[in-house]
Structures are given as structure tokens and as C-alpha cells.
Design an enzyme around this catalytic site. Sequence first.
Site: not given
Length: 522
Positions: A265, A300, A372
Site C-alpha cells: 500500500y 480495496d 476485511k
Amino acid sequence: MLESKLNLDFKLVDEARAHASRVADDTQRFIDGCTTVAVERTICRLLGIDGVDSGDVPLPNVVVEHLQEKGGLPQGAAFWIGNAMVETGKDPQGIAEDVANGSLDLTAIPAHSEADIRAALDPIVEKSLAKIRARRKRREDFIASHGGEKKGPWIYLIVATGNIYEDVVQATAAARQGADVIAVIRTTGQSLLDYVPYGATTEGFGGTYATQENFRLMREAMDKVGEELGRYIRVCNYCSGLCMPEIAAMGAFEGLDVMLNDALYGILFRDINMQRTLIDQSFSRAINAYAGVVINTGEDNYLTTADAVEEAHTVLASQFLNEAFALRAGLPEEQMGLGHAFEIDPDVENGFLYELAQAEMAREIFPNAPLKYMPPTKFMTGNIFRGQVQDALFNMVTIMTNQKIHLLGMMTEAIHTPFLSDRFLAIQNAQYIYRTMHDLGNEIVFKEGGIMQHRAADVLHKATDLLGQIEQLGIFETLERGIFADIKRPRDGGKGLEGVVNKAPGYFNPFLAPMMKGGAGK
């Protein structure tokens, strides 16, 4: 293993996992040869060094910058601190204070034997590990004494006032409304700070600073309201950026339960140097593993820049990679909150079927992971009535596919930071759907050869092919080519590269081996 509703080809799953495993092995060889300033500051913190100097510079930074200037960092902070302990008889905190006031040069002290250095450090190391074990046991005992772990999804809500004391008020209200996890959003830009601020803070922007004192205050408040409610309230923060392992250590000390902790990330979305991030994520995950902390990964986020229909396979490929990197840090599957999101454009025909297929596929491929699941954000318009329907569909997929960490969608997502009333309506929406559709996922089967099975097969094939390509390229070239999220990053670019150091012969990290034995609870 339960029969696959999607009729997945598990030989292909095994192939994808094998590709990811070899990528992680190759990357781990690089990781094992290096350290970073953040890793060394983390070792200082784990040895008990805390506080700031007369200029408000954190003492772990003071020590590590001192060693960097003197050319001693490749040997590791533990060596120099342990050596000074043998020479002076002082504890690590006293040594750090002497470095800060200029009365001690760690590299000028005569070198003692490794055996003496390790003997000096061993009681300090065990004291810190015992503190982390005690925190983990406290969580486990609380849950056991209050009826055991909650069945079904954890309702996850955020607070983001910028003021930790206001956050506590909002978090307490959210817990009373039904939240199971409170995530304190971190202030804008903290991931790019190469130090951790000290003490309680009241002036964050778009979130609140992640500090050890802020962690303590929120944990204390959630323990209090948890006793009142008779259930455990988890606290989440952000173990990412240039201080990734330090924040993991502080969270472990203060009893945090969930940490945003992704291998890629920071590289993709914060332009942090890839070498730095990959080294830092390894030690941060070892700490989280030992502390019993569930990590959340950030797949995501790919779908905020890339199309959720066309690029779904990159989400799955990244989940495989995050799993492989986490396993190499000693993190068990039960602590891997692998991320994905309900982000397909509502105008796409059969988009709900694609969303359901993607979520079911993640559940079947990662059966032990507390997945998640992120709500729709990209295509929220400000139309609160449509937004409530979008969130309801998201909630349906969550319960039907047994997602665990459920980040509640807000009908006002595209308008403003949610009001308490918006949160309450979101919780009611989710709880209503959880209740009325509780066993729906176990009652339905998917059409053989239908849209959902074809969709899942297509995504799995593409993810496996992509992982094969990544194995050939290696993770560094993969990131340089922009294969994830359509974002290209140079191997020697980004923030923090100057903090990467090759280890010298004899380097040691006294915490890594005991943490890698499988976690404090095992």
C-alpha cells in the site's frame, strides 16, 4: 474443505499460491540482508527507549540518527546499546538520554563480546516480550469472560476528529450504538513522517496522530465501555508508512487489536520507496503476529484508481502476495484481514452478481482469514436514498459470504464526515440484514456454469497468470511496471530510501527469533 459453490479449480488456487510463495521467498532474501532506520528505532522502543529530547525529537530517532552519522547502523542498534550497557551498567533509557545530551558516543565504546552483549540485553528483551504477552492475554481473557468471540461480522466504524479526547467521546458513542471495532483514522500525511509524535494530540487534520499515548487513551476508554456493554471493543489504527514497525510495537504495548498493515500500500498510494516498505512490513508483521493483532490489507484501494470489473484479478493476486509475505513473518492465517471492496459501478448489468462472486471467491480461497470488506465509496453520489440501497446490497454480500471485518458504508459517504445519526442508521441497516439473512449463504447454491461461476473462474485464471508473470519479473520490476492499480514506482525512487541499510556481519535483532516462534499465544 467445504464444497465450492463457485466450482473453483483448487489446483489453480494451489498454482497461484505457489507463484506467490516463490515471489515472497525471492523478496525475503533481499529483506533478510537489510535493515532500516524504522526497524532500528523499533528495536530501541522494544528495549524500553521512550520520550523526547530537549528539542522534542523522539529518543529512538536520536539514537538511530547518532548511529547513522557515526556509520554504526549496519551493526544494528541492539549491538551498540547492549555494548553500552555492558560498559556503563546503565539501562537503554539512560544510554539514550546520554546520547541525547551529547555525553556518550556509542561507537567510541570498546567492543565487548557478543555473549556479554546478548546477556545484558536478554532480561530487557524478555521484559518487553512479557509485556506484549500480557496485553494479548488480557484481550483473550476479556473475550472469554464475556461470552466468547462474536459470531458473524465485526461492525467496524471510524472516528476522525483530530483530537484524541473527542475521538474517545465519539468512539464510546459508536460502541454503544453497536460497533465492534473502532478505527482511529490517522491524520493526513502522518505516513510520510519519519518519526512518531509523542504524547496525546489534539490537532490532527482529517484524523488523529498515531502516538503511543493516544493508543493508551483509546484502549482505556474502550475497555471501560466494553465492561459496561459486556462485550470486547477492538481498537484499530494504521501500521503503515515510514514508521510501520514502530507503530506495530506501540500498538502491541498498548493492547491494540487491529492494524492496517499492507505489504504494498505505502509503495503504491504514498510513494514510499519499495525497498524500505518491504523490509519494514516484514518486522511489523512479526510484531503483530506475536501480539495477536489482526492485520488489514489494502487491496480495496486498487479499485479507487482501477476498474473493479477489469482489474478484479489484481486484487486477488495481491491477496495471495500479502498472505505469502505475512506467513514469512510468522503471521497466521487467522490474523490476516485480507482486503477487498464492493466497488463495481452500479450501472454495470449484473454487477451485484460479480460482487457476490468476488466475495465468495475470497472466502473460499482464504477460508481461515478474517476478511476485511470495504463498502462502496467510488460510486456514491450524494443521493442518500440510493446510497442506503448500495450499502444494503453490500451488507447482503457480507453476510451471505461470511466476511468478518465489515467497514460500514454510510449513506452520506460522498457528502460529509458522517454524523452520529448517519452511523446509527448504517448500524441499523447492517444489523437488520445480518438478522434477517443470517443463514441465507448456507441455504443457496449458485447455478452450475452460470454467471457467477464463470466470473470467478475468469478472475482466478487471470490472477494466476499474473502471479506467474510476477514470479518471472520479481516484485521490484512488477511495481516499476505499474501492474498494480495502474501506478508505476521506481525501485530507487519514492520516500525513505536513504533509511535502508545493508546489514554488517554480526548484525542481530534480538526480538525477531522469539517473535517468529509462532506468536505469544502459542
